[in-house]
Structure formats: structure tokens, C-alpha cells
Motif scaffolding. Sequence first.
Motif, PDB file in Angstrom:
ATOM      1  N   ALA A  18       0.779  -0.988  -0.013  1.00  0.00           N
ATOM      2  CA  ALA A  18       0.040  -0.029  -0.065  1.00  0.00           C
ATOM      3  C   ALA A  18       0.844   1.475   0.041  1.00  0.00           C
ATOM      4  O   ALA A  18       0.310   2.310   0.080  1.00  0.00           O
ATOM      5  CB  ALA A  18      -0.898  -0.038   1.028  1.00  0.00           C
ATOM      6  N   GLN A  19       2.138   1.096   0.090  1.00  0.00           N
ATOM      7  CA  GLN A  19       3.070   2.211   0.063  1.00  0.00           C
ATOM      8  C   GLN A  19       3.005   2.997  -1.321  1.00  0.00           C
ATOM      9  O   GLN A  19       2.467   2.509  -2.240  1.00  0.00           O
ATOM     10  CB  GLN A  19       4.323   1.790   0.438  1.00  0.00           C
ATOM     11  N   ALA A  20       3.442   4.267  -1.296  1.00  0.00           N
ATOM     12  CA  ALA A  20       3.460   5.007  -2.598  1.00  0.00           C
ATOM     13  C   ALA A  20       4.000   4.290  -3.739  1.00  0.00           C
ATOM     14  O   ALA A  20       5.169   3.820  -3.582  1.00  0.00           O
ATOM     15  CB  ALA A  20       3.908   6.341  -2.298  1.00  0.00           C
ATOM     16  N   GLY A  21       3.229   4.163  -4.894  1.00  0.00           N
ATOM     17  CA  GLY A  21       3.766   3.947  -6.246  1.00  0.00           C
ATOM     18  C   GLY A  21       4.298   5.133  -6.865  1.00  0.00           C
ATOM     19  O   GLY A  21       3.868   6.023  -6.751  1.00  0.00           O
ATOM     20  N   VAL A  22       5.515   5.111  -7.692  1.00  0.00           N
ATOM     21  CA  VAL A  22       6.094   6.117  -8.252  1.00  0.00           C
ATOM     22  C   VAL A  22       5.597   6.247  -9.831  1.00  0.00           C
ATOM     23  O   VAL A  22       5.681   5.114 -10.405  1.00  0.00           O
ATOM     24  CB  VAL A  22       7.717   5.893  -8.561  1.00  0.00           C
ATOM     25  N   LEU A  23       4.758   7.191 -10.159  1.00  0.00           N
ATOM     26  CA  LEU A  23       4.339   7.066 -11.494  1.00  0.00           C
ATOM     27  C   LEU A  23       5.151   8.066 -12.606  1.00  0.00           C
ATOM     28  O   LEU A  23       5.277   7.505 -13.532  1.00  0.00           O
ATOM     29  CB  LEU A  23       2.850   7.916 -11.503  1.00  0.00           C
ATOM     30  N   ILE A  24       5.752   9.055 -12.058  1.00  0.00           N
ATOM     31  CA  ILE A  24       6.717   9.662 -12.991  1.00  0.00           C
ATOM     32  C   ILE A  24       7.989   9.754 -12.075  1.00  0.00           C
ATOM     33  O   ILE A  24       7.955  10.305 -10.811  1.00  0.00           O
ATOM     34  CB  ILE A  24       6.280  10.913 -13.347  1.00  0.00           C
ATOM     35  N   ASN A  25       9.212   9.544 -12.600  1.00  0.00           N
ATOM     36  CA  ASN A  25      10.385   9.752 -11.884  1.00  0.00           C
ATOM     37  C   ASN A  25      11.507  10.283 -12.994  1.00  0.00           C
ATOM     38  O   ASN A  25      12.162   9.722 -13.796  1.00  0.00           O
ATOM     39  CB  ASN A  25      10.979   8.390 -11.236  1.00  0.00           C
ATOM     40  N   GLU A  26      11.616  11.676 -12.900  1.00  0.00           N
ATOM     41  CA  GLU A  26      12.361  12.340 -14.096  1.00  0.00           C
ATOM     42  C   GLU A  26      13.470  13.052 -13.471  1.00  0.00           C
ATOM     43  O   GLU A  26      13.145  14.063 -12.687  1.00  0.00           O
ATOM     44  CB  GLU A  26      11.506  13.390 -14.973  1.00  0.00           C
ATOM     45  N   GLY A  27      14.841  12.795 -13.893  1.00  0.00           N
ATOM     46  CA  GLY A  27      15.981  13.360 -13.361  1.00  0.00           C
ATOM     47  C   GLY A  27      16.476  14.227 -14.301  1.00  0.00           C
ATOM     48  O   GLY A  27      17.577  14.866 -14.072  1.00  0.00           O
ATOM     49  N   PHE A  28      15.964  14.355 -15.378  1.00  0.00           N
ATOM     50  CA  PHE A  28      16.464  15.398 -16.483  1.00  0.00           C
ATOM     51  C   PHE A  28      18.021  14.973 -17.315  1.00  0.00           C
ATOM     52  O   PHE A  28      18.736  16.028 -17.268  1.00  0.00           O
ATOM     53  CB  PHE A  28      16.358  16.752 -16.175  1.00  0.00           C
ATOM     54  N   ASP A  29      18.190  13.924 -17.289  1.00  0.00           N
ATOM     55  CA  ASP A  29      19.358  13.449 -17.586  1.00  0.00           C
ATOM     56  C   ASP A  29      19.630  13.770 -19.027  1.00  0.00           C
ATOM     57  O   ASP A  29      20.674  13.880 -19.666  1.00  0.00           O
ATOM     58  CB  ASP A  29      19.782  11.884 -17.550  1.00  0.00           C
ATOM     59  N   ASP A  30      18.463  13.670 -19.833  1.00  0.00           N
ATOM     60  CA  ASP A  30      18.510  14.099 -21.157  1.00  0.00           C
ATOM     61  C   ASP A  30      17.375  14.776 -21.416  1.00  0.00           C
ATOM     62  O   ASP A  30      16.271  14.210 -21.662  1.00  0.00           O
ATOM     63  CB  ASP A  30      18.611  12.662 -22.107  1.00  0.00           C
ATOM     64  N   VAL A  31      17.320  16.107 -21.521  1.00  0.00           N
ATOM     65  CA  VAL A  31      16.128  16.974 -21.913  1.00  0.00           C
ATOM     66  C   VAL A  31      15.537  16.903 -22.998  1.00  0.00           C
ATOM     67  O   VAL A  31      14.440  16.806 -23.237  1.00  0.00           O
ATOM     68  CB  VAL A  31      16.634  18.448 -21.544  1.00  0.00           C
ATOM     69  N   SER A  32      16.530  16.659 -24.186  1.00  0.00           N
ATOM     70  CA  SER A  32      16.099  16.375 -25.292  1.00  0.00           C
ATOM     71  C   SER A  32      15.132  15.146 -25.856  1.00  0.00           C
ATOM     72  O   SER A  32      14.589  15.127 -26.835  1.00  0.00           O
ATOM     73  CB  SER A  32      17.312  16.228 -26.408  1.00  0.00           C
ATOM     74  N   ALA A  33      15.500  13.996 -24.838  1.00  0.00           N
ATOM     75  CA  ALA A  33      14.437  13.063 -24.861  1.00  0.00           C
ATOM     76  C   ALA A  33      13.080  13.047 -24.239  1.00  0.00           C
ATOM     77  O   ALA A  33      12.316  12.111 -24.099  1.00  0.00           O
ATOM     78  CB  ALA A  33      15.284  11.918 -24.323  1.00  0.00           C
ATOM     79  N   LEU A  34      12.706  14.217 -23.444  1.00  0.00           N
ATOM     80  CA  LEU A  34      11.491  14.223 -22.827  1.00  0.00           C
ATOM     81  C   LEU A  34      10.217  14.011 -23.741  1.00  0.00           C
ATOM     82  O   LEU A  34       9.246  13.530 -23.227  1.00  0.00           O
ATOM     83  CB  LEU A  34      11.480  15.804 -22.365  1.00  0.00           C
ATOM     84  N   GLY A  35      10.520  14.569 -25.010  1.00  0.00           N
ATOM     85  CA  GLY A  35       9.215  14.488 -25.891  1.00  0.00           C
ATOM     86  C   GLY A  35       8.970  13.024 -26.059  1.00  0.00           C
ATOM     87  O   GLY A  35       7.625  12.563 -26.305  1.00  0.00           O
ATOM     88  N   SER A  36       9.817  12.244 -26.164  1.00  0.00           N
ATOM     89  CA  SER A  36       9.761  10.798 -26.565  1.00  0.00           C
ATOM     90  C   SER A  36       9.115  10.064 -25.277  1.00  0.00           C
ATOM     91  O   SER A  36       8.809   8.878 -25.295  1.00  0.00           O
ATOM     92  CB  SER A  36      10.931  10.057 -26.957  1.00  0.00           C
ATOM     93  N   LYS A  37       9.080  10.558 -24.316  1.00  0.00           N
ATOM     94  CA  LYS A  37       8.590  10.167 -22.985  1.00  0.00           C
ATOM     95  C   LYS A  37       7.109  10.480 -22.850  1.00  0.00           C
ATOM     96  O   LYS A  37       6.595  10.405 -21.715  1.00  0.00           O
ATOM     97  CB  LYS A  37       9.395  10.565 -21.660  1.00  0.00           C
ATOM     98  N   GLY A  38       6.641  11.300 -23.501  1.00  0.00           N
ATOM     99  CA  GLY A  38       5.232  11.972 -23.195  1.00  0.00           C
ATOM    100  C   GLY A  38       5.239  13.456 -22.628  1.00  0.00           C
ATOM    101  O   GLY A  38       4.024  13.994 -22.302  1.00  0.00           O
TER     102      GLY A  38
END
Length: 210
Positions: A18-38
Amino acid sequence: MMKNVLLAVAISGVMASAQAGVLINEGFDDVSALGSKGWIIDNASSPAGPLTWFQGDQSVFRAQNGAPNSYAAINYLTGKDGGTLANWLITPEFSTVMGTSVSFWLRADPVANYSDQVKFGVSAGGSALTEFALSQAVTVATGEWTKYVFNLAPTNGTMRFAIQYTGMADSANYLGLDNLRVTEIPEPASLLILAAGAVGLVAARRRKRA
């Protein structure tokens, strides 16, 4: 005694699930790839400048953690002199069936007579900018990373969370965003039921010993 121990282990397992599930975890290692992740980046500045969100510049300041440049950055060149900034960074859709918590870190570069502002907003899963209800503008602290947390109530459906770089281009400077996480928050009622079950197990043990 062994049955009681096994039952205790089973209850612990249910509580852990019942503990929290992680839905999004973005560390911005590659900002150019954000579009491909939605993710959605939309520069609605008026007039719009030549830049949008880009990879952090470690010579200005280092990331909150990880690689020195592993953060998303934005600056005054997202608009033009005399213009108004409105550059959006929008998360992918995430479920809000359970309560959710959105957390991230912001930092601005300290330069005299300049400041960097952001607004925050959510939409019911839509990506059109007009669907977001935005907060008042917040001036981001300089000199160190500051954590922001927003807790969203459960709803039947999905949401997107947006950060808008805003203000006047002439007074803005440079902003960093790092470690954005969206996590589920277990319903309080569910946790109370699980806790009651654990108390019941303790009571059963005591009655058996009596």
C-alpha cells in the motif's frame, strides 16, 4: 505461535504494497528526450524567443544531484526584449485514482536586479494550454535548490502537471528544474483498515496467552 508469525508477515506484506507507487520519476539526464517520454514543451511567450527548455549548464550551477548538468534549464531568451514569458513544461498523463504527490526542485541564478518566476497548474489529462488552471506567479529562490510539493486529491481519471516559466523577458535570467516525481498516496482509510488488522493480531495473541 508459528501461525501467528506467518500471519504477521502476511499483514506486513499487504501494508508494504500500500506504500506509494512512483508514476513519474524524471531526473532530466537528457532534456532532448523528454518528448519521446510523453512530456510536452510549448513556448507561448509573446513574442517567442529562440530558446526553450534545454540541458542544464553546470557552469551556472550544478544539478540538485546526479551528473552536474542533469537538470532542465530555461532563461530569458525564451522570449524577446520587452516581451512576456510563457514557456511551458508539461508532464505525461498520470493516474489520479489514488491521491498523488508532485514534487520537484527549482533554483534560480542570483544576478542583481533580475528574478525568475514560475506558475504551476494541472489539467484533467488534456494537453491544451487553455485546459490548465494556473497558480499565481512564484519567484524562485536563488543560491540553492528549493523543493516544492503539491498534493492532489483522488479523482476518476488522469491529470497532467505543468510548470510555466513566466514574467517579463527583460527582468528574467536563468532557472533550473530537477528531480520531478509523481507518486501515489495511499488512501487514509486503507491504511486505517490495515492498521486495525495489525492491532487485531496483537489482541488475538494476548487472548491466547491468557
